[in-house]
Design an enzyme around this catalytic site. Structure first.
Site, PDB file in Angstrom:
ATOM      1  N   HIS A  70      -8.161 -28.776  53.758  1.00 54.51           N
ATOM      2  CA  HIS A  70      -7.585 -27.503  53.309  1.00 54.51           C
ATOM      3  C   HIS A  70      -6.468 -27.742  52.301  1.00 54.51           C
ATOM      4  O   HIS A  70      -5.353 -28.116  52.679  1.00 54.51           O
ATOM      5  CB  HIS A  70      -7.034 -26.721  54.507  1.00 54.51           C
ATOM      6  N   GLU A 109      -4.878 -25.485  50.717  1.00 55.38           N
ATOM      7  CA  GLU A 109      -3.961 -24.349  50.692  1.00 55.38           C
ATOM      8  C   GLU A 109      -2.779 -24.501  51.634  1.00 55.38           C
ATOM      9  O   GLU A 109      -1.785 -23.780  51.509  1.00 55.38           O
ATOM     10  CB  GLU A 109      -4.714 -23.047  51.019  1.00 55.38           C
ATOM     11  N   CYS A 165     -13.666 -26.416  53.293  1.00 56.96           N
ATOM     12  CA  CYS A 165     -13.982 -26.562  54.717  1.00 56.96           C
ATOM     13  C   CYS A 165     -15.334 -25.912  55.029  1.00 56.96           C
ATOM     14  O   CYS A 165     -16.379 -26.445  54.697  1.00 56.96           O
ATOM     15  CB  CYS A 165     -12.864 -25.981  55.573  1.00 56.96           C
TER      16      CYS A 165
END
Length: 520
Positions: free
Chosen positions: A177, A179, A89
């Site tokens: 993202h 994660e 990002c």
């Protein structure tokens, strides 16, 4: 395996995460650890001089814009081209902005689910990931032009430059993202980058963490005496067992009754620890805490008072243990994250935690926090690897300040008793209905309002309580649990009929974010 061999392997297979201030940088670390890879988080402006132990580097997201005048420009010359790099990002925007690309404010807010509509064929970075895979976007800026000497790897319908790579080096940028849970192939993508491209070995396991931590504690503490505050929860229990394995009889555990525990919890917890071989002393300081909290309504002030009295009690107890040198705490990552950046980086403070932030000058004890870099689910796995029973490890998280932050407004002994009774009915009901293990955390909140009711044809004007039950893995995000209506109905009836002073029960259906798990 010998401690020094384990430590050597860990050092050789380490990942550096540079934190640009995102609240979710630690979720990257969590995903990396799920791959059995050790990682460390450092602030973007404090890059280690010695990078020899790192096999890959990840640049985190950030609440800031790379276009801002005050943006820092860390020197990555010792990293770029020498180590595989992944910008996430803001990290991807940073690599683009300072290498000839163009980053601008997005015409529309790019936030939420998206689908990969294009993936460059034969790209190892996207191995086993297909077009149509869901990703999660969360950014206000967007990349309009790729940096020099780079190639497009993936796009979504709205984000053309969703992923790219610098030619001639293993440096990648992704706008989404990996994660977060909503990126369905995020773990696969991180494995592609770290294992297949960077060649990091997957040697970091709960057993390895326990072995290395015990050895490190032995070396760090030696024959010094340590006092540890037990809470009855998972974190302090696992911390106690690690320390007990390292220093044995030199560990002195203190379980403090702050008057804000659950019903009968003080004696029940002491009974449970009696069979674990730990040296535990119970201290009833309930009057001391409740007196200090009298007429206090502000939640931050409550937390700070509890933290202060907690330290005072431990200072008193420390003087009863001859030559004690250390105070151990079961601090875990989310505690640190929400209080202050875990690494000294520029992340925002959400709320203070009573066991984060150091000790007053007058308390001459050093602090040891063996779980400080772990998430709750990791703590449980480490505990299981050391043989701690499932009942103890499966206990719901309970806030350090206890019921003080579940009683909105000022705290009185009467309110504590009311909430203890309500909480006992709710938690025991979850167990009886087989729902306890399906919930990550549950509790009751006493609201600072009265409501009109009718009991026996008479008007009542009594207190209202809210029930809260959430599902989560680490407490960073959480969603409310859709408990059966029949259970909620019975629980509400039991509370109103059995707890004098309560005539209304509501159920909290807020998720985190935007709410937090606790109300204060």
């Amino acid at each position: 395996m010998d401690f020094f061999i384990l430590l050597f392997l860990r050092m050789l297979n380490n990942v550096l995460i540079l934190d640009f201030g995102s609240q979710y940088t630690q979720l990257i670390a969590r995903r990396v650890r799920e791959l059995n890879i050790f990682c460390e988080i450092k602030p973007y402006n404090k890059i280690p001089e010695d990078l020899s132990s790192y096999k890959a580097v990840i640049l985190s997201g950030s609440p800031f814009s790379v276009r801002a005048d005050a943006v820092s420009h860390p020197d990555l010359s010792a990293i770029r081209g020498h180590k595989p790099v992944l910008g996430v990002c803001y990290g991807a925007q940073y690599l683009a902005h300072f290498n000839g690309g163009n980053v601008a404010s997005s015409n529309t807010r790019e936030y939420g689910r998206a689908k990969l509509s294009y993936i460059k064929k034969g790209e190892p970075f996207f191995s086993d990931i297909k077009e149509g895979s869901q990703v999660w976007m969360s950014h206000a800026d967007t990349i309009n032009e790729l940096p020099k000497n780079s190639v497009l790897l993936a796009s979504t319908h709205d984000v053309k430059y969703a992923a790219y790579k610098f030619e001639g080096e293993d440096t990648y940028g992704i706008q989404f993202h990996p994660e977060v849970y909503h990126t369905t192939d995020g773990k696969q993508l991180l494995e592609n980058f770290l294992v297949n491209i960077a060649g990091v070995a997957q040697t970091w396991t709960p057993d390895a963490f326990a072995d290395t931590t015990v050895a490190e504690l032995k070396e760090k503490i030696g024959n010094d005496k340590v006092i540890l505050g037990l809470s009855g929860g998972v974190d302090s229990t696992v911390a106690a067992v690690l320390l007990h394995k390292a220093i044995g009889k030199h560990l002195h555990c203190i379980f403090v009754n702050n008057g804000l525990l659950r019903k009968n919890e003080f004696q029940e917890v002491l009974d449970q620890y009696e069979h674990m071989g730990l040296n535990v002393k119970g201290v009833d300081a309930s009057a001391r805490f409740l007196d200090a909290l009298a007429d206090v309504s502000d939640p931050e002030e409550k937390r700070k008072i509890i933290g202060r009295v907690f330290i005072e009690v431990f200072d008193d107890e420390a003087h009863r243990v001859e030559d004690v040198k250390w105070l151990a705490q079961g601090t875990i990552y989310p505690d640190v994250i929400e209080s202050v950046s875990a690494t000294g980086g520029p992340s925002a403070t959400i709320k203070s935690h009573h066991n984060v932030g150091g000790l007053p000058d007058y308390m001459k004890l050093k602090v040891v926090e063996p779980l400080k870099m772990l998430f709750k689910d990791e703590v449980r796995r480490v505990g299981a690897s050391m043989g701690i029973n499932d009942e103890r490890l499966g206990r719901h998280p309970f806030p350090g300040p206890g019921l003080a932050i579940r009683i909105l407004g000022d705290i009185t002994r009467e309110k504590v008793v009311i909430l203890q009774e309500v909480d006992a009915i709710f938690i025991n009901g979850l167990r009886e209905w087989g729902l306890y293990d399906k919930v990550w955390q549950a509790g009751a909140i006493l609201l600072p309002v009265h409501s009109v009711g009718v009991m026996g044809d008479e008007r009542t004007y009594e207190k209202c309580v809210a029930l809260r039950a959430v599902e989560s893995t680490d407490g960073m995000t959480a969603d409310w649990v859709n408990l059966p209506y029949a259970f909620l109905q019975k629980t509400s009836n039991d509370i109103i009929n059995k707890v004098p002073g309560v005539n209304r029960v509501v159920y909290d259906i807020s998720s985190k974010p935007p709410a937090t798990i606790e109300w204060e």
